[in-house]
Design an enzyme around this catalytic site. Structure first.
Site, PDB file in Angstrom:
ATOM      1  N   HIS A  59       0.812  -1.220   0.000  1.00 14.85           N
ATOM      2  CA  HIS A  59       0.000   0.000   0.000  1.00 14.85           C
ATOM      3  C   HIS A  59       0.841   1.263   0.000  1.00 14.85           C
ATOM      4  O   HIS A  59       0.394   2.313  -0.455  1.00 14.85           O
ATOM      5  CB  HIS A  59      -1.023  -0.031   1.128  1.00 14.85           C
ATOM      6  CG  HIS A  59      -2.153  -0.933   0.784  1.00 14.85           C
ATOM      7  ND1 HIS A  59      -2.178  -2.254   1.164  1.00 14.85           N
ATOM      8  CD2 HIS A  59      -3.252  -0.733   0.010  1.00 14.85           C
ATOM      9  CE1 HIS A  59      -3.264  -2.825   0.664  1.00 14.85           C
ATOM     10  NE2 HIS A  59      -3.935  -1.931  -0.034  1.00 14.85           N
ATOM     11  N   ARG A  97     -10.605   3.781  -1.541  1.00 17.20           N
ATOM     12  CA  ARG A  97     -10.128   3.014  -0.376  1.00 17.20           C
ATOM     13  C   ARG A  97     -10.404   3.829   0.893  1.00 17.20           C
ATOM     14  O   ARG A  97      -9.558   4.586   1.352  1.00 17.20           O
ATOM     15  CB  ARG A  97      -8.625   2.749  -0.499  1.00 17.20           C
ATOM     16  CG  ARG A  97      -8.228   1.780  -1.599  1.00 17.20           C
ATOM     17  CD  ARG A  97      -6.722   1.533  -1.571  1.00 17.20           C
ATOM     18  NE  ARG A  97      -6.321   0.366  -2.325  1.00 17.20           N
ATOM     19  CZ  ARG A  97      -5.839   0.389  -3.571  1.00 17.20           C
ATOM     20  NH1 ARG A  97      -5.716   1.539  -4.220  1.00 17.20           N
ATOM     21  NH2 ARG A  97      -5.483  -0.735  -4.168  1.00 17.20           N
ATOM     22  N   ARG A 123     -15.572   1.679  -1.336  1.00 15.71           N
ATOM     23  CA  ARG A 123     -15.328   0.395  -0.668  1.00 15.71           C
ATOM     24  C   ARG A 123     -15.402   0.574   0.840  1.00 15.71           C
ATOM     25  O   ARG A 123     -14.838   1.520   1.382  1.00 15.71           O
ATOM     26  CB  ARG A 123     -13.949  -0.139  -1.062  1.00 15.71           C
ATOM     27  CG  ARG A 123     -13.646  -1.465  -0.393  1.00 15.71           C
ATOM     28  CD  ARG A 123     -12.378  -2.081  -0.907  1.00 15.71           C
ATOM     29  NE  ARG A 123     -11.199  -1.420  -0.381  1.00 15.71           N
ATOM     30  CZ  ARG A 123      -9.962  -1.775  -0.691  1.00 15.71           C
ATOM     31  NH1 ARG A 123      -9.750  -2.763  -1.553  1.00 15.71           N
ATOM     32  NH2 ARG A 123      -8.934  -1.150  -0.183  1.00 15.71           N
ATOM     33  N   GLU A 133     -11.214 -11.371  -4.254  1.00 19.21           N
ATOM     34  CA  GLU A 133      -9.796 -11.273  -3.893  1.00 19.21           C
ATOM     35  C   GLU A 133      -9.238 -12.580  -3.369  1.00 19.21           C
ATOM     36  O   GLU A 133      -8.059 -12.683  -3.051  1.00 19.21           O
ATOM     37  CB  GLU A 133      -9.598 -10.195  -2.820  1.00 19.21           C
ATOM     38  CG  GLU A 133     -10.110  -8.846  -3.239  1.00 19.21           C
ATOM     39  CD  GLU A 133      -9.776  -7.752  -2.264  1.00 19.21           C
ATOM     40  OE1 GLU A 133      -8.731  -7.114  -2.423  1.00 19.21           O
ATOM     41  OE2 GLU A 133     -10.567  -7.536  -1.314  1.00 19.21           O
ATOM     42  N   ASN A 139      -4.383  -7.580  -6.555  1.00 19.19           N
ATOM     43  CA  ASN A 139      -3.264  -7.468  -5.614  1.00 19.19           C
ATOM     44  C   ASN A 139      -3.378  -8.567  -4.565  1.00 19.19           C
ATOM     45  O   ASN A 139      -2.405  -9.231  -4.229  1.00 19.19           O
ATOM     46  CB  ASN A 139      -3.273  -6.107  -4.911  1.00 19.19           C
ATOM     47  CG  ASN A 139      -3.327  -4.961  -5.898  1.00 19.19           C
ATOM     48  OD1 ASN A 139      -2.999  -5.141  -7.056  1.00 19.19           O
ATOM     49  ND2 ASN A 139      -3.746  -3.795  -5.444  1.00 19.19           N
ATOM     50  N   ASP A 140      -4.583  -8.736  -4.061  1.00 16.50           N
ATOM     51  CA  ASP A 140      -4.785  -9.793  -3.079  1.00 16.50           C
ATOM     52  C   ASP A 140      -5.021 -11.149  -3.728  1.00 16.50           C
ATOM     53  O   ASP A 140      -4.554 -12.161  -3.227  1.00 16.50           O
ATOM     54  CB  ASP A 140      -5.956  -9.433  -2.153  1.00 16.50           C
ATOM     55  CG  ASP A 140      -5.505  -8.453  -1.077  1.00 16.50           C
ATOM     56  OD1 ASP A 140      -4.426  -8.684  -0.497  1.00 16.50           O
ATOM     57  OD2 ASP A 140      -6.202  -7.466  -0.839  1.00 16.50           O
ATOM     58  N   ARG A 181       2.353  -9.881  -0.510  1.00 18.40           N
ATOM     59  CA  ARG A 181       2.478  -8.806  -1.486  1.00 18.40           C
ATOM     60  C   ARG A 181       3.394  -7.685  -1.020  1.00 18.40           C
ATOM     61  O   ARG A 181       3.814  -6.843  -1.815  1.00 18.40           O
ATOM     62  CB  ARG A 181       1.094  -8.236  -1.852  1.00 18.40           C
ATOM     63  CG  ARG A 181       0.359  -7.652  -0.682  1.00 18.40           C
ATOM     64  CD  ARG A 181      -1.079  -7.326  -1.029  1.00 18.40           C
ATOM     65  NE  ARG A 181      -1.262  -5.971  -1.499  1.00 18.40           N
ATOM     66  CZ  ARG A 181      -2.451  -5.392  -1.636  1.00 18.40           C
ATOM     67  NH1 ARG A 181      -3.555  -6.096  -1.394  1.00 18.40           N
ATOM     68  NH2 ARG A 181      -2.551  -4.163  -2.043  1.00 18.40           N
ATOM     69  N   CYS A 218      -9.893  -3.833 -10.228  1.00 23.39           N
ATOM     70  CA  CYS A 218      -9.297  -2.628  -9.641  1.00 23.39           C
ATOM     71  C   CYS A 218      -7.935  -2.910  -9.001  1.00 23.39           C
ATOM     72  O   CYS A 218      -7.367  -2.051  -8.352  1.00 23.39           O
ATOM     73  CB  CYS A 218     -10.248  -1.981  -8.637  1.00 23.39           C
ATOM     74  SG  CYS A 218     -10.643  -3.049  -7.247  1.00 23.39           S
TER      75      CYS A 218
HETATM   76  C1  PEP Z   1      -6.607  -5.530  -4.522  1.00 23.24           C
HETATM   77  O1  PEP Z   1      -6.399  -6.339  -3.607  1.00 23.24           O
HETATM   78  O2  PEP Z   1      -6.320  -5.761  -5.704  1.00 23.24           O
HETATM   79  C2  PEP Z   1      -7.201  -4.221  -4.217  1.00 23.24           C
HETATM   80  C3  PEP Z   1      -7.531  -3.376  -5.164  1.00 23.24           C
HETATM   81  O3  PEP Z   1      -7.368  -3.889  -2.889  1.00 23.24           O
HETATM   82  P1  PEP Z   1      -6.163  -3.376  -1.966  1.00 23.24           P
HETATM   83  O4  PEP Z   1      -4.967  -3.167  -2.850  1.00 23.24           O
HETATM   84  O5  PEP Z   1      -6.609  -2.135  -1.295  1.00 23.24           O
HETATM   85  O6  PEP Z   1      -5.988  -4.525  -1.022  1.00 23.24           O
HETATM   86 MG    MG Z   2      -7.320  -5.993  -1.678  1.00 27.91          MG
END
Ligand code: PEP
Ligand code: MG
Length: 610
Positions: A189, A296, A332, A430, A453-454, A464, A501
């Site tokens: 993040h 977010r 979200r 996710e 990402n998750d 990650r 996303c």
């Molecule tokens: C993701 O996990 O791809 C996502 C967009 O959420 P975050 O990156 O905030 O976990």
């Molecule tokens: Mg996520």
């Protein structure tokens, strides 16, 4: 001074040249040994001096801050450092168990911290206790305790790692020109935040923080991952040329920002934006964002101590909706936990990424959810609001959250508040479990958004935020592509929209693959919109499908990646970068190069947290 070149992971585009501003966020190293009985008095004197120095330092920092919440935190830290019971406990360990002072401090503070338990907001006070014991230990071993000062103009932050909450404070002041971290990865993040705030960044750059000193000249290229410590004049000229070229490219792409993202053969997709702060909306519009695909909201919680009020939530949502006009806005619900914790908090869960995060955290704290959902209903008449629930892994979580959302609407109606007839409720896919059961989940929600990402983290079992395994983080892994396929099929079976996303959606190299997989809406960091739009507009869906079919006929991720990247570079040489550093599977040792005669060793693999 050694001139050194490091190759890290390009995390936020742009070139920055400035002065090193070191930020040390590592836990203190704790030497542990037994002392001789005759050393007890001098050890206790050492302990008392370190406590006194810590109290003095905290007092001085507190005075420099003036009134406000940061000052209150410092007051609390000073009281903890001076707590007679805890300090006496440490003295006792020195006297009775003959522990050296550092060990005694760590043990007594740890025991005090454990008494607070592991759950909820109270447990997060434990991070303060850790910080105070670190300060005393730093003073005992003669190291500089953690800095809390804000950077000067033109600073480039160089740090081992930067917690997301602190990144939110340090990077948002507009003074920081760049960020270099030893640790971290592109989808942490902190990296996402750097992109959102348009601060050029290179993460996972090995030993950058150990190789430079405060005030040294440093240059970084967030497009290539290159970091130069004490660069020569010729190198600075080269970096400035790269900066000018990037700006030129950006200007040319921006000229198409208001054109629709339609392929040559007529497939129209949405290009929306991810945001962390309402202040990013002008940038969304300036880059041609057609909607907000992910707000977010946990960032409302991160750079502060107390919880945001319903009014604060409402103001943030209403202002975004108003600025976006009739464009859709996906808000979200909070995704706290994992690497997103409020300022100064460290997770005490054994494995935060698999712990009480996202929807699990919210359902465990219904009051937090209620405050946020009330504000969303109140803002629901101001624009095209949608609610998105993070990290749904089981349909039960979706049902429970929806029931609460509807109950809160009734509550507001009883209070006479004007609210919309309905708000579409969607979920983030996710977890592999959700992607594989998407056909069932689709029956009970209005839209999907894939959080790659998750999804990649959980399907490939890769943290990650961990640089050491970042090279295994491969969006084109056949397993990941099949999970996306399953998610799209699930959405299609019920006729609901499917967005993406995660960061994968904002990388032009993957745009044709995602188009062919059937993604309806690509949501990304605002600055990524123009290049992705250019790829979509230049492509044909037929060609994209052929590319995907050929890619998925390979077995190994190396083969798929090589094929897709070669094809994409052939079609879009200006937009698709060569894979570099650990992103292409190189080890840190292979990626690190030196310009001078001084060797740069392979970085260690973890923190020195005891
Ligand atoms: C993701 O996990 O791809 C996502 C967009 O959420 P975050 O990156 O905030 O976990
Ligand atoms: Mg996520």
């Amino acid at each position: 001074m050694t001139v050194a070149r490091l190759l890290g992971i390009p995390a936020s585009p742009g070139v920055a040249i400035g002065r090193v501003f070191p930020v040390d966020r590592r836990r203190a190293r704790v030497p542990r040994f037994h002392i001789a009985p005759e050393q007890v008095d001098s050890e206790i004197a050492r302990l008392d001096t370190a406590v006194k120095d810590s109290v003095e330092q905290l007092r001085a920092i507190r005075e420099s801050l003036g009134e406000g919440e940061q000052g209150d935190i410092l007051d609390a830290h000073r009281m903890m450092a001076d707590d007679p019971t805890v300090v006496e406990g440490a003295r006792q360990l020195v006297r009775e168990e003959l522990l050296n002072a550092e060990w005694a401090v760590r043990r007594t503070f740890r025991e005090a911290s454990e008494k607070l338990g592991n759950e909820g907001y109270l447990a997060e006070r434990r991070a303060d206790i850790d910080e105070v014991s670190d300060r005393i230990i730093h003073n005992l071993v003669g190291e500089q305790p953690t800095k809390t000062v804000m950077p000067a103009e033109d600073a480039i932050i160089v740090t081992y790692d930067l917690p997301t909450a602190e990144a939110a404070i340090l990077l948002s002041g507009g003074k920081v020109k760049g960020l270099v971290t030893d640790f971290g990865s592109k989808t942490s993040h902190t990296a996402i935040l750097a992109r959102a705030l348009e601060v050029p960044a290179v993460v996972g750059a090995g030993q950058a923080s150990e190789l430079c000193r405060e005030g040294d000249l440093i240059a970084l290229d967030g497009n290539t991952g290159e970091v130069l410590l004490s660069p020569t004049e010729e190198e600075i000229i080269r970096f400035e040329a790269a900066r000018a070229e990037a700006k030129f490219r950006e200007a040319s792409l921006l000229s198409e920002r208001d054109l629709p993202a339609t392929t040559q053969d007529g497939r129209r997709v949405g290009i929306w934006a991810n945001i962390e702060f309402p202040e990013e909306i002008p940038s969304v519009l300036a880059h041609g964002g057609e909607g907000v695909g992910l707000y977010r909201t946990e960032f409302l919680y991160l750079n502060r101590e107390e919880l945001p009020t319903e009014e604060e939530h409402f103001r943030a949502y209403a202002s975004i909706l108003q600025m976006m006009g009739d464009r859709p806005v996906v808000i979200r619900t909070l995704d706290l936990g994992g690497d997103k914790l409020p300022i100064g908090h460290r997770s005490h869960e054994p494995n935060p990424a698999l712990g009480l995060r996202a929807i699990r955290f919210t359902l465990r704290h219904p009051q937090l959810f209620r405050t946020q959902i009330r504000a969303m209903w109140r803002a629901s008449t101001r624009g095209r609001l949608r609610i998105m629930l993070p990290m749904i892994a089981a349909v039960g979580e979706l049902r429970e959250a929806k029931a609460q959302i509807l109950a809160i609407r009734q509550e507001l109606i009883r209070e006479g508040v004007h609210v919309a007839e309905r708000i579409p409720v969607g979920i983030m896919l996710e977890t592999p479990a959700a992607a594989l059961s998407a056909d069932r989940l689709a029956r009970e929600c209005d839209f999907f958004s894939i959080g790659t990402n998750d999804l990649i983290q959980y399907s490939l079992a890769i943290d990650r935020a961990n640089r050491d395994v970042a090279y295994l983080y491969r969006p084109l892994h056949l397993g990941v592509l099949r999970l996306i396929q399953s998610a799209v099929e699930g959405a299609r079976s019920c006729g609901i929209e499917i967005a993406m996303c995660g960061e994968m959606a904002g990388d032009p190299a993957y745009a044709l693959v995602l188009l062919a997989l059937g993604i309806d809406v690509f949501s990304m960091n605002p600055a990524d919109i123009p290049p992705v739009k250019r790829v979509v507009r230049s492509a044909s869906l037929r060609d994209a499908r052929e590319l995907l079919e050929a890619a998925m006929s390979f077995t190994s991720v190396d083969e798929i990646e090589r094929f897709v990247l070669t094809e994409m570079r052939r079609r879009f040489p200006q937009l698709v970068a060569e894979p570099r550093g650990r992103e292409d599977g190189k080890t840190v040792a292979e990626a690190v190069q030196e310009v001078d005669e001084h060797a740069i060793a392979v970085p260690g693999t973890g923190t020195d947290t005891p």
